[in-house]
Motif scaffolding. Structure first.
Motif, mmCIF file in Angstrom:
data_model
loop_
_atom_site.group_PDB
_atom_site.id
_atom_site.type_symbol
_atom_site.label_atom_id
_atom_site.label_comp_id
_atom_site.label_asym_id
_atom_site.label_seq_id
_atom_site.Cartn_x
_atom_site.Cartn_y
_atom_site.Cartn_z
ATOM 1 N N LYS A 40 -66.874 -1.831 34.291
ATOM 2 C CA LYS A 40 -67.182 -2.934 34.023
ATOM 3 C C LYS A 40 -67.043 -3.219 32.654
ATOM 4 N N SER A 41 -66.864 -4.664 32.158
ATOM 5 C CA SER A 41 -66.536 -4.823 30.629
ATOM 6 C C SER A 41 -66.918 -6.262 30.472
ATOM 7 N N GLY A 42 -67.201 -6.721 29.189
ATOM 8 C CA GLY A 42 -67.614 -7.964 28.571
ATOM 9 C C GLY A 42 -67.195 -8.100 27.206
ATOM 10 N N PRO A 43 -67.397 -9.068 26.936
ATOM 11 C CA PRO A 43 -66.947 -9.387 25.138
ATOM 12 C C PRO A 43 -67.531 -8.371 24.157
ATOM 13 N N ARG A 44 -68.669 -7.698 24.447
ATOM 14 C CA ARG A 44 -69.389 -6.752 23.393
ATOM 15 C C ARG A 44 -69.525 -5.382 24.010
ATOM 16 N N PHE A 45 -68.976 -5.078 25.304
ATOM 17 C CA PHE A 45 -69.291 -3.827 25.982
ATOM 18 C C PHE A 45 -68.132 -3.387 26.790
#
Length: 91
Positions: free
Chosen positions: A35-40
């Motif tokens: 999983k990924s996102g702008p802060r993780f």
């Protein structure tokens, strides 16, 4: 364990470097994006092991936190490749 530090890179660069490092430079214990996102960024190893990174801007520096039960040595090696603004704290 939880590893925390500050660096002089922007958060997206830190997360991109973590993704690359764990896919290419940890040959017998590689981990890939789950999983990924702008802060993780959540990376999962072949045996189900997990390492989670978060990076965010705070007062002109980027704070970085990594949490893992298996990849402690690899996280320390990864942090050694970054331009640190403070020492790495491990708890």
């Amino acid at each position: 364990m939880t590893h925390t530090t500050t660096v002089t890179l922007p958060p997206p660069e830190v997360l991109a470097r973590a993704q690359s490092f764990f896919a290419e430079r940890v040959p017998n214990a590689a981990a890939y994006v789950e999983k990924s996102g702008p802060r993780f960024l959540v990376l999962r190893g072949q045996g189900g092991e997990e390492v989670v990174f978060s990076a965010w801007e705070d007062a002109g520096v980027t704070r970085v936190r990594a949490s893992t039960l298996f990849f402690d040595q690899a996280v320390d090696r990864f942090f050694s490749t970054l331009p640190l603004a403070s020492e790495v704290e491990v708890a």
